[in-house]
Design an enzyme around this catalytic site. Structure first.
Site, PDB file in Angstrom:
ATOM      1  CG  HIS A 129     -24.138  23.038  -2.270  1.00  0.00           C
ATOM      2  ND1 HIS A 129     -23.181  22.037  -2.099  1.00  0.00           N
ATOM      3  CD2 HIS A 129     -23.533  24.115  -3.008  1.00  0.00           C
ATOM      4  CE1 HIS A 129     -22.147  22.398  -2.565  1.00  0.00           C
ATOM      5  NE2 HIS A 129     -22.296  23.826  -2.907  1.00  0.00           N
ATOM      6  CB  CYS A 264     -22.617  29.519  -1.989  1.00  0.00           C
ATOM      7  SG  CYS A 264     -23.444  29.652  -3.347  1.00  0.00           S
ATOM      8  NE  ARG A 292     -18.005  23.672   0.265  1.00  0.00           N
ATOM      9  CZ  ARG A 292     -18.336  23.508  -1.054  1.00  0.00           C
ATOM     10  NH1 ARG A 292     -18.620  24.449  -1.844  1.00  0.00           N
ATOM     11  NH2 ARG A 292     -18.454  22.117  -1.455  1.00  0.00           N
TER      12      ARG A 292
HETATM   13  N1   CP Z   1     -19.744  26.892  -4.003  1.00  0.00           N
HETATM   14  C1   CP Z   1     -19.401  25.907  -4.491  1.00  0.00           C
HETATM   15  O1   CP Z   1     -19.990  24.777  -4.300  1.00  0.00           O
HETATM   16  O2   CP Z   1     -18.581  26.198  -5.487  1.00  0.00           O
HETATM   17  P1   CP Z   1     -18.263  25.123  -6.732  1.00  0.00           P
HETATM   18  O3   CP Z   1     -19.521  25.084  -7.555  1.00  0.00           O
HETATM   19  O4   CP Z   1     -16.953  25.674  -7.470  1.00  0.00           O
HETATM   20  O5   CP Z   1     -17.704  23.865  -6.342  1.00  0.00           O
HETATM   21  N1  NVA Z   2     -27.248  27.194  -6.776  1.00  0.00           N
HETATM   22  C1  NVA Z   2     -25.983  27.137  -7.455  1.00  0.00           C
HETATM   23  C2  NVA Z   2     -24.818  26.855  -6.737  1.00  0.00           C
HETATM   24  C3  NVA Z   2     -23.387  26.870  -7.181  1.00  0.00           C
HETATM   25  C4  NVA Z   2     -22.447  26.352  -5.992  1.00  0.00           C
HETATM   26  C5  NVA Z   2     -25.954  25.894  -8.658  1.00  0.00           C
HETATM   27  O1  NVA Z   2     -26.603  25.072  -8.253  1.00  0.00           O
HETATM   28  O2  NVA Z   2     -25.422  26.084  -9.720  1.00  0.00           O
END
Ligand code: CP
Ligand code: NVA
Length: 308
Positions: A129, A264, A292
């Site tokens: 991510h 996050c 973000r």
């Molecule tokens: N942290 C993050 O990526 O949030 P969303 O899944 O809401 O985009």
């Molecule tokens: N680890 C989580 C992050 C969400 C923003 C997922 O992949 O669902």
């Protein structure tokens, strides 16, 4: 063509330049607005999973820069099902100047990048991510006015967010420590991809099992959900395994007095983080979420400004 699939493929100087640009664009935005650096440009956004922050921050970011974004929902284009990834990439490349994709398999975003004639941004895959990690570093840098030498402790699942945090910490000379159950460590191949960066930037990486050992004297405490998108079938088992991996007031007391807490989001309050900490004075989770937007604007400018 430059893409943004994971942070290990970017040089440390390029990632530092992104954060510098993010700070500049944020300051500019708060003082009257940004010039239309992406005027007339369009970002195509493919989502195979839900999103609040990623979707809205990319869409708003394009607007701030004079461009536009198109949201393609999970059922809409059927990436790799209704149509091959290679065909989707080539068709979209004729319409838009950048593609952001949130996928399950990391290879799918890699394949998009192989076939696209425009930059591809990973908006979260099962493995990485990286957009989140940019916002996290921006938040840490703003708070401490530096990153080098800080201790960043991650508590919980060694998932996509943990992996990107490790690589970000490696680029920024930080001491990154994870506390995870042994079988939920960051995958070895990803840890290995950070090795050269760790060495080059005076950063370190350690994996422990007990949250207290990671949190001790940390400057940054970070956690994420125990159950990532796509793992819903493992909910009961994961809730059992991760029950002790919670950022709460007792754990926060192990960290430095001036430590900040990051998440996050979305947060599962009462699981990986308590309300008391998430809403407490050391929490930076909402400035982090706002970042973000600012971090991704820098990314969009770097990748898309030159694309016609
Ligand atoms: N942290 C993050 O990526 O949030 P969303 O899944 O809401 O985009
Ligand atoms: N680890 C989580 C992050 C969400 C923003 C997922 O992949 O669902």
């Amino acid at each position: 063509m430059k893409h943004f699939l994971d942070l290990a493929h970017w040089s440390t100087s390029d990632v530092h330049a992104l954060i510098d640009l993010a700070l500049e664009l944020k300051h500019q935005w708060k003082n009257g607005g940004n010039p239309p650096l992406l005027k007339g440009k369009v970002l195509g956004m493919i989502f195979q999973k839900p999103s609040l922050r990623t979707r809205v921050s990319f869409e708003v970011g394009m607007q701030h820069l004079g461009g536009h974004a198109i949201y393609l929902s999970p059922n809409e284009i059927g990436l790799g099902k209704r149509e091959s990834i290679a065909d989707v990439a080539r068709v979209l490349s004729g319409y838009v100047q950048g593609i952001m994709a949130r996928v399950f398999e990391h290879d799918h975003v890699v394949e998009l990048a192989q076939w696209a004639n425009v930059p591809v941004i990973n908006g979260l895959s099962d493995d990485h991510h990286p957009c989140q990690a940019l916002a996290d570093v921006l938040t840490i840098r703003e708070h401490f006015s530096r990153t080098q030498g800080l201790k960043w402790a991650y508590i919980g699942d060694g998932n996509n967010v943990a992996a990107s945090s490790l690589i970000a910490a490696a680029h920024f000379g930080m001491h990154f420590v994870t506390a995870t159950p042994n079988e939920f460590r960051i995958p070895t191949r990803i840890a290995e991809s950070a090795q050269a960066l760790l060495q080059a930037n005076g950063a370190t990486f350690e994996q422990v099992e007990r949250p207290e050992d990671a949190a001790k004297d940390a400057d940054v405490l970070y956690t994420d959900t125990w159950i990532s998108m796509g793992q819903e079938g493992e909910t009961a088992q994961r809730e059992r395994i991760f029950a002790d991996y919670q950022i709460n007031q007792a754990l926060l007391q192990q960290a430095k007095p001036g430590a900040i807490v990051l998440h996050c989001l979305p947060a599962h309050r009462g699981q990986e983080i308590t309300d008391e900490v998430a809403d407490g004075p050391q929490s930076a989770i909402f400035p982090q979420a706002e970042n973000r937007l600012h971090a991704q604007k820098a990314l969009l400018v770097k990748l898309m400004a030159e694309v016609v």
